[in-house]
Design a protein around this motif. Structure first.
Motif, PDB file in Angstrom:
ATOM      1  N   ALA A   1       0.845  -1.203   0.000  1.00  0.00           N
ATOM      2  CA  ALA A   1       0.000   0.000   0.000  1.00  0.00           C
ATOM      3  C   ALA A   1       0.881   1.254   0.000  1.00  0.00           C
ATOM      4  N   TRP A   2       1.991   1.174   0.708  1.00  0.00           N
ATOM      5  CA  TRP A   2       2.953   2.282   0.792  1.00  0.00           C
ATOM      6  C   TRP A   2       3.499   2.589  -0.609  1.00  0.00           C
ATOM      7  N   LEU A   3       3.914   1.530  -1.315  1.00  0.00           N
ATOM      8  CA  LEU A   3       4.450   1.704  -2.671  1.00  0.00           C
ATOM      9  C   LEU A   3       3.393   2.265  -3.624  1.00  0.00           C
ATOM     10  N   LYS A   4       2.182   1.714  -3.555  1.00  0.00           N
ATOM     11  CA  LYS A   4       1.142   2.132  -4.495  1.00  0.00           C
ATOM     12  C   LYS A   4       0.779   3.605  -4.316  1.00  0.00           C
ATOM     13  N   TYR A   5       0.855   4.081  -3.078  1.00  0.00           N
ATOM     14  CA  TYR A   5       0.580   5.501  -2.845  1.00  0.00           C
ATOM     15  C   TYR A   5       1.717   6.366  -3.401  1.00  0.00           C
ATOM     16  N   LEU A   6       2.945   5.881  -3.241  1.00  0.00           N
ATOM     17  CA  LEU A   6       4.106   6.724  -3.583  1.00  0.00           C
ATOM     18  C   LEU A   6       4.510   6.679  -5.065  1.00  0.00           C
TER      19      LEU A   6
ATOM     20  N   PRO B   1       3.717  -1.751  -9.880  1.00  0.00           N
ATOM     21  CA  PRO B   1       3.817  -0.328 -10.261  1.00  0.00           C
ATOM     22  C   PRO B   1       2.908   0.054 -11.437  1.00  0.00           C
ATOM     23  N   PRO B   2       2.538   1.336 -11.517  1.00  0.00           N
ATOM     24  CA  PRO B   2       1.739   1.801 -12.657  1.00  0.00           C
ATOM     25  C   PRO B   2       2.606   1.911 -13.920  1.00  0.00           C
TER      26      PRO B   2
END
Ligand SMILES: [Zn+2]
Length: 471
Positions: free
Chosen positions: A100-105, A183-184
């Motif tokens: 969740a941390w990665l997806k936000y950042l 990642p996006p």
């Protein structure tokens, strides 16, 4: 040739097995190496035995009185993401785990520019140097689609300016959300492009010489952000060029589940399948490895960069470090990225490491000497650069000095190693030298204007954060 003579150091903690700790000794640095460690180096001695250029005089030598100082070898940080300086302490991700941390950042990191990489490198490297770290690995893996491929070049430029020894990882992400990764699309690259740029960076920056100040490591980001094909091609490329390979592994339970579901293997089994074990490979974290896996890591000499603060902050778990050491897994220390720490301070990391394992595994599981070993010679072994991490004749002149008369150390000088790790709250050191160059003096960075760099970095961070609101 630059020559520095440290006179009568109260104690030199050499981390050299034969020399051990030396009291009231002189230490001579010539050019980028340690030239002598002796009870006393006199003018005559210096002239007759060390100065080839006989025209040089005593005045040409910088003499530093070290009577009230401890001297330690420079610390080695084996895993970092300098650019995350720009996104540290973001309120929305203070209470979430890694995925969740990665997806936000990720979307904020997609706004990285060359200027942002340059300034964040100065800040992270500056913090490291001010807290006694002289060599750092940095894994840079976000290459936004709109940017040219020069971001890692900016990192090398900043590292050279500030004077840190850098092992830079050419990171990569190729498995986006639409292909089942994390990642996006905006931050993943084509694999051909990744491999071509990795070769370019190795050819341009990697220095295989023993005293190298810059090296390159091949470094796909993690099993959940690159394809199996890229993992295989990356290790081939690293071995073709004779450079190290590094990635994140076994950091969280989520990652374990991802690997089981997608590949039908545990994270380590997957890496073994794609050829990623050996003395030229080290993983960040290694939290979720079982006993059998630790044995295989030891047998293949595959190393771990242990990041205790990041593991605690993201609630990832406790890496079995005492077990790793007992079984012979090469293990070193690291701060991890600035957004999951949120500092670049190896002395604070040593303290956290010591306390975490004492709590988790028992009072005798790890001592201050063990932790300092991980942060010095443990790092040099992991990075295959034996010339750093200890002080003896011929070794790199990487060191830091600590003033015994600072208030926070008062009353606690009976053991310098324990004093360094256990006492005090401000871990900034008094002097740091890298490759013979003094880069921190009187606790201040010599090669950059600290306040101006911090102010500029704050502006860049605000701009990146504002972009999140726009999307
Ligand atoms: Zn990391």
């Amino acid at each position: 040739m630059a020559i520095t003579l440290f006179k009568k150091a109260r104690e030199i903690i050499t981390m050299d097995e034969e020399l051990g700790r030396l009291k009231n000794h002189d230490l001579l640095v010539m050019d980028n190496k340690v030239a002598a460690l002796k009870k006393e180096i006199t003018r005559e001695d210096l002239k007759n035995n060390y100065l080839k250029d006989k025209n040089m005089d005593w005045q040409d030598i910088r003499t530093i009185s070290a009577e009230d100082y401890f001297i330690f070898p420079g610390l080695i940080n084996t895993h970092h993401h300098f650019y995350q300086v720009l996104t540290r302490n973001i309120r929305e991700v203070q209470d979430v785990e890694l995925f969740a941390w990665l997806k936000y950042l990720y979307p904020i990191w997609a706004e990285l520019t060359p200027e942002a990489v340059y300034y964040s490198t100065l800040v992270a490297a500056g913090e490291l140097l001010k807290t006694g770290c002289t060599t750092s690995v940095d894994q840079f893996y976000v290459f936004p689609r709109q940017e040219k491929l020069t971001l890692l070049d900016e990192e090398f430029r900043a590292a050279q300016e500030i004077g840190i020894r850098l092992h830079a990882c050419r990171g990569s992400m190729s498995l986006s959300e639409k292909d089942g990764g994390l990642p996006p699309d905006r931050v993943v690259q084509e694999e051909e492009e990744i491999l071509a740029d990795t070769s370019r960076v190795i050819e341009k920056y990697h220095d295989p010489n023993p005293q190298a100040k810059q090296r390159v490591i091949v470094s796909p980001c993690s099993p959940f952000s690159v394809t199996e094909e890229l993992m295989k091609e990356s290790i081939k490329l690293a071995r073709h060029h004779g450079v190290m390979a590094h990635t994140h592994l076994a950091e969280t339970k989520d990652e374990d589940e991802f690997c089981q579901e997608k590949f039908g293997f545990s994270p380590l089994e997957y890496m073994e399948k794609v050829g990623w074990v050996g003395p030229d490979v080290f993983f960040a974290h290694g939290v979720h490895l079982n006993n059998e896996e630790l044995k295989r890591m030891a047998r293949t000499d595959t190393g771990v960069a242990h990041c205790p603060i990041s593991n605690m902050k993201l609630s990832s778990g406790t890496a079995p470090v005492p077990e790793m050491r007992a079984k012979g897994v090469p293990v070193a220390l690291a701060v991890d990225g600035s957004a999951s720490n949120d500092a670049s301070n190896m002395i604070a990391e040593m303290k956290s490491c010591l306390l975490l394992h004492k709590l988790q595994s028992g009072i005798t599981s790890l001592g201050p000497e063990d932790v300092l070993q991980m942060a010095t010679t443990g790092g040099s072994e992991l990075l295959n650069q034996p010339e750093i991490g200890s002080l003896s004749v011929g070794q790199a002149a990487d060191l830091f000095m600590l003033d015994c008369n600072r208030l926070a150390l008062a009353g606690g000088l009976s053991d310098p190693v324990s004093a360094l790790i256990n006492t005090g709250t401000n871990q900034e050191v008094d002097l740091t030298m890298v490759a013979g160059e003094i880069v921190v003096e009187d606790g201040r960075l010599k090669n950059i204007a600290e306040r101006e760099v911090a102010a500029k970095t704050n502006k860049l961070a605000e701009k990146m954060l504002a972009s999140k609101a726009d999307h």
